[in-house]
Design a protein around this motif. Structure first.
Motif, PDB file in Angstrom:
ATOM      1  N   ALA A 296     -46.877 -19.701   4.510  1.00  0.00           N
ATOM      2  CA  ALA A 296     -46.878 -21.184   3.885  1.00  0.00           C
ATOM      3  C   ALA A 296     -48.232 -21.391   3.667  1.00  0.00           C
ATOM      4  O   ALA A 296     -48.782 -22.451   3.757  1.00  0.00           O
ATOM      5  CB  ALA A 296     -46.234 -22.264   4.786  1.00  0.00           C
ATOM      6  N   GLY A 297     -48.807 -20.571   3.072  1.00  0.00           N
ATOM      7  CA  GLY A 297     -50.414 -20.454   2.642  1.00  0.00           C
ATOM      8  C   GLY A 297     -51.416 -20.358   3.841  1.00  0.00           C
ATOM      9  O   GLY A 297     -52.650 -20.462   3.538  1.00  0.00           O
ATOM     10  N   HIS A 298     -50.923 -20.168   5.164  1.00  0.00           N
ATOM     11  CA  HIS A 298     -51.823 -19.947   6.132  1.00  0.00           C
ATOM     12  C   HIS A 298     -51.804 -18.424   6.532  1.00  0.00           C
ATOM     13  O   HIS A 298     -50.564 -17.773   6.689  1.00  0.00           O
ATOM     14  CB  HIS A 298     -51.435 -20.815   7.549  1.00  0.00           C
ATOM     15  N   VAL A 299     -52.955 -17.952   7.037  1.00  0.00           N
ATOM     16  CA  VAL A 299     -53.213 -16.574   7.451  1.00  0.00           C
ATOM     17  C   VAL A 299     -52.728 -16.672   8.942  1.00  0.00           C
ATOM     18  O   VAL A 299     -53.254 -17.213   9.929  1.00  0.00           O
ATOM     19  CB  VAL A 299     -54.490 -16.104   7.195  1.00  0.00           C
ATOM     20  N   VAL A 300     -51.713 -15.932   9.288  1.00  0.00           N
ATOM     21  CA  VAL A 300     -51.166 -15.771  10.675  1.00  0.00           C
ATOM     22  C   VAL A 300     -51.213 -14.155  11.207  1.00  0.00           C
ATOM     23  O   VAL A 300     -50.647 -13.155  10.190  1.00  0.00           O
ATOM     24  CB  VAL A 300     -49.590 -16.406  10.900  1.00  0.00           C
ATOM     25  N   PHE A 301     -51.437 -14.027  12.250  1.00  0.00           N
ATOM     26  CA  PHE A 301     -51.400 -12.797  12.826  1.00  0.00           C
ATOM     27  C   PHE A 301     -50.165 -12.567  13.703  1.00  0.00           C
ATOM     28  O   PHE A 301     -50.180 -13.247  14.932  1.00  0.00           O
ATOM     29  CB  PHE A 301     -52.470 -12.193  13.488  1.00  0.00           C
ATOM     30  N   PRO A 302     -48.877 -12.055  13.303  1.00  0.00           N
ATOM     31  CA  PRO A 302     -47.884 -12.296  14.345  1.00  0.00           C
ATOM     32  C   PRO A 302     -48.012 -11.388  15.507  1.00  0.00           C
ATOM     33  O   PRO A 302     -48.787 -10.360  15.613  1.00  0.00           O
ATOM     34  CB  PRO A 302     -46.621 -11.321  13.398  1.00  0.00           C
ATOM     35  N   ALA A 303     -47.735 -11.988  16.763  1.00  0.00           N
ATOM     36  CA  ALA A 303     -47.989 -11.493  17.963  1.00  0.00           C
ATOM     37  C   ALA A 303     -46.578 -11.405  18.804  1.00  0.00           C
ATOM     38  O   ALA A 303     -45.720 -12.373  18.577  1.00  0.00           O
ATOM     39  CB  ALA A 303     -48.986 -12.081  18.600  1.00  0.00           C
TER      40      ALA A 303
ATOM     41  N   ASP B  21     -39.732 -10.807  21.983  1.00  0.00           N
ATOM     42  CA  ASP B  21     -40.213 -12.329  21.655  1.00  0.00           C
ATOM     43  C   ASP B  21     -41.233 -12.540  20.674  1.00  0.00           C
ATOM     44  O   ASP B  21     -42.240 -11.937  21.246  1.00  0.00           O
ATOM     45  CB  ASP B  21     -40.250 -12.846  22.896  1.00  0.00           C
ATOM     46  N   LEU B  22     -41.367 -13.518  19.787  1.00  0.00           N
ATOM     47  CA  LEU B  22     -42.567 -13.632  19.195  1.00  0.00           C
ATOM     48  C   LEU B  22     -43.457 -14.743  20.178  1.00  0.00           C
ATOM     49  O   LEU B  22     -43.074 -15.786  20.469  1.00  0.00           O
ATOM     50  CB  LEU B  22     -42.329 -14.647  18.132  1.00  0.00           C
ATOM     51  N   ASP B  23     -44.938 -14.225  20.251  1.00  0.00           N
ATOM     52  CA  ASP B  23     -45.590 -14.966  21.283  1.00  0.00           C
ATOM     53  C   ASP B  23     -46.234 -16.276  20.778  1.00  0.00           C
ATOM     54  O   ASP B  23     -46.703 -17.053  21.260  1.00  0.00           O
ATOM     55  CB  ASP B  23     -46.805 -14.101  21.752  1.00  0.00           C
ATOM     56  N   ASN B  24     -46.563 -16.229  19.321  1.00  0.00           N
ATOM     57  CA  ASN B  24     -47.282 -17.235  18.521  1.00  0.00           C
ATOM     58  C   ASN B  24     -46.243 -18.125  17.900  1.00  0.00           C
ATOM     59  O   ASN B  24     -46.895 -18.966  16.887  1.00  0.00           O
ATOM     60  CB  ASN B  24     -48.549 -16.829  18.042  1.00  0.00           C
ATOM     61  N   LEU B  25     -44.995 -18.168  17.877  1.00  0.00           N
ATOM     62  CA  LEU B  25     -44.158 -18.874  16.923  1.00  0.00           C
ATOM     63  C   LEU B  25     -44.345 -20.442  17.165  1.00  0.00           C
ATOM     64  O   LEU B  25     -44.728 -21.389  16.487  1.00  0.00           O
ATOM     65  CB  LEU B  25     -42.489 -18.793  16.995  1.00  0.00           C
ATOM     66  N   LYS B  26     -44.356 -20.976  18.447  1.00  0.00           N
ATOM     67  CA  LYS B  26     -44.510 -22.316  18.633  1.00  0.00           C
ATOM     68  C   LYS B  26     -46.031 -22.725  18.257  1.00  0.00           C
ATOM     69  O   LYS B  26     -46.043 -23.787  17.720  1.00  0.00           O
ATOM     70  CB  LYS B  26     -44.503 -22.532  20.195  1.00  0.00           C
ATOM     71  N   LEU B  27     -46.999 -21.887  18.550  1.00  0.00           N
ATOM     72  CA  LEU B  27     -48.355 -22.304  18.233  1.00  0.00           C
ATOM     73  C   LEU B  27     -48.509 -22.345  16.730  1.00  0.00           C
ATOM     74  O   LEU B  27     -49.058 -23.291  16.145  1.00  0.00           O
ATOM     75  CB  LEU B  27     -49.306 -21.189  18.673  1.00  0.00           C
TER      76      LEU B  27
END
Length: 463
Positions: A279-286, A204-210
């Motif tokens: 989409a141009g934002h830096v995200v660290f998948p968790a 499960d992706l922990d930060n998709l909703k965020l």
């Protein structure tokens, strides 16, 4: 006769007969009309030949053709596929296009071979060929049969490709291109009879909703696609499935006596945590992973259920990590589900009660206050201690609702005691970490006491 042939084959195409059966029927029907001919239909896939049907040719001959790359000197069929136009070889023994293959045909008595490309959307998808035991070219009647047969082959192949594409789409997640839940269920069924050892990881992706809430769904979709690509890079696209939303499944196979799920899980978590451009934002998948092995359940469905239990436990206690199923874990999760269910019902039916334990000064033995204890009353009137439904308080909403219910009851009780003139110094109420996290405990205390005893001066404290 050609019209009759067309009707027979078109009927098979309309019925949805498998391609090889349809093409095989075509070859036998053509050989019955052109009695001197031996018919062969080859498919062309990524520049290589593969036999679709050749009912009269020996299997060894057909097998030798399979896998040959098309080219200008690859017999009649390979050349026709390469050039995209008919190739008529009237003498296999002397034609340079058969130089490397005449030793295959000559011992079988074949002296001539004509081949025509089967073309769909300007792309060669196959060839239709006649072999003859004499050196000659096609007659006018034979050419008519070939033209009709090539057309029928094209129709059959085109329909087969449309069916295959529809099937592919039905088993493919449109966003990521990964196999979907339906295909995973098929794979799960196949694993039931798999001789090798295997296991399942649920992620499960922990930060998709965020990410969705902060940067928008375009960024969230990018995150899902990036995670899919990284998962495929670690374990392969064939073994990676998107089940929907933020949930993925990975099948881990091995030849050892047991499968070590920790290694691929650790590699996945390490790979996923690298920064991603969404989409141009830096995200660290968790992500959080739960897993189970084949030897931990009696069936494939049991392994999946165990992996789901492990994932639930990991999200609750070790979010962002991997947890492997262990015996007894399912019982603990079931116990918690039951506690949550029973507590929710008790809250709805107003069966949560406040019981009071006196607080006594040791030097004077004077009762200086009380501690409010949360209890649940059953339908039969029995009182259940908080320890029996403590698991439910791990649910944030349940914990907050219990605190609110206790605040209201304690405020009502204090108001009654004061009305009766009972001396009272203080009452303690147990709260949860969720209440502190919400941050409005003082306001809730004041509201509860204002509703219970509006005419009194009261001083609730959240120490």
């Amino acid at each position: 006769m050609t019209l009759q042939l067309q009707n027979v084959i078109l009927e098979q195409i309309a019925r949805g007969e498998p391609l090889k059966i349809t093409i095989g029927s075509l070859c036998r029907a053509v050989e019955a009309i052109a009695t001197d001919a031996v018919c062969s239909v080859l498919a062309v896939d990524e520049g290589r030949l593969q036999t679709l049907a050749a009912p009269t040719l020996p299997d060894d001959f057909s097998n030798a053709i399979n896998g040959l790359r098309v080219g200008p000197l690859v017999g009649s069929c390979g050349t026709a596929a390469f050039l995209g136009k008919p190739v008529v070889v009237t003498d296999i023994a002397t034609d340079p296009r058969w130089r490397d293959f005449r030793d295959m045909a000559s011992p079988l008595g074949y002296r001539a071979c004509w081949s025509s490309p089967i073309i769909i959307d300007e792309k060669v998808v196959g060839t239709f060929a006649f072999y003859f035991r004499e050196q000659r070219g096609p007659s006018l009647r034979e050419q008519e049969i070939v033209d009709a047969s090539v057309h029928l082959c094209a129709l059959a192949i085109e329909r087969d490709r449309r069916v295959a594409e529809r099937e592919r789409l039905s088993y493919t997640d449109w966003m990521t291109g990964l196999p979907n839940r339906l295909r995973f269920q098929q794979r799960l069924s196949d694993l039931t009879t798999c001789a090798n050892n295997w296991g399942i990881l649920l992620l499960d992706l922990d930060n998709l909703k965020l990410v969705n809430d902060t940067f928008g769904h375009t960024a969230g979709d990018d995150l899902i696609r990036i995670v899919s690509q990284r998962l495929s890079a670690v374990v392969g696209a064939y073994d990676t499935f998107r089940l929907g939303g933020d949930e993925f499944a990975i099948v881990v196979t091995g030849a050892a006596e047991t499968v070590d799920l920790k290694v691929p899980a650790a590699e996945i978590l390490e790979t996923l945590k690298k920064a991603a451009d969404c989409a141009g934002h830096v995200v660290f998948p968790a992500a959080t992973i739960g897993g189970s092995r084949r030897d931990q359940a009696a069936s494939a469905e049991g392994v999946l259920k165990n992996a789901d239990v492990a994932l639930y436990h990991a999200k609750d206690t070790r979010r962002g990590n991997f947890f492997e199923y262990a015996s007894g874990l399912g019982t603990a999760i079931t116990r918690r589900f039951r506690a949550v269910r029973d507590t929710e019902l008790a809250l709805r039916e107003d069966r949560i009660r406040a019981f009071y334990q006196p607080i006594v000064r040791l030097d004077t033995r004077e009762v200086v206050g009380f501690e409010a204890l949360c209890r649940m009353q059953t339908h039969s009137g029995d009182i259940i201690a908080a320890a029996m439904f403590h698991e439910a308080t791990k649910d944030a909403k349940i914990a907050s609702d219990l605190t609110q219910r206790m605040l209201l009851q304690v405020a009502d009780d204090i108001s009654s005691w004061l009305d009766e003139g009972l001396p009272l110094q203080h009452v303690g109420i147990n709260i949860s970490a969720v209440d502190l996290h919400i941050g409005n405990l003082g306001e809730r205390l004041c509201d509860a006491f204002a509703a219970a005893c509006p005419a009194r001066s009261h001083h609730p404290r959240s120490d």
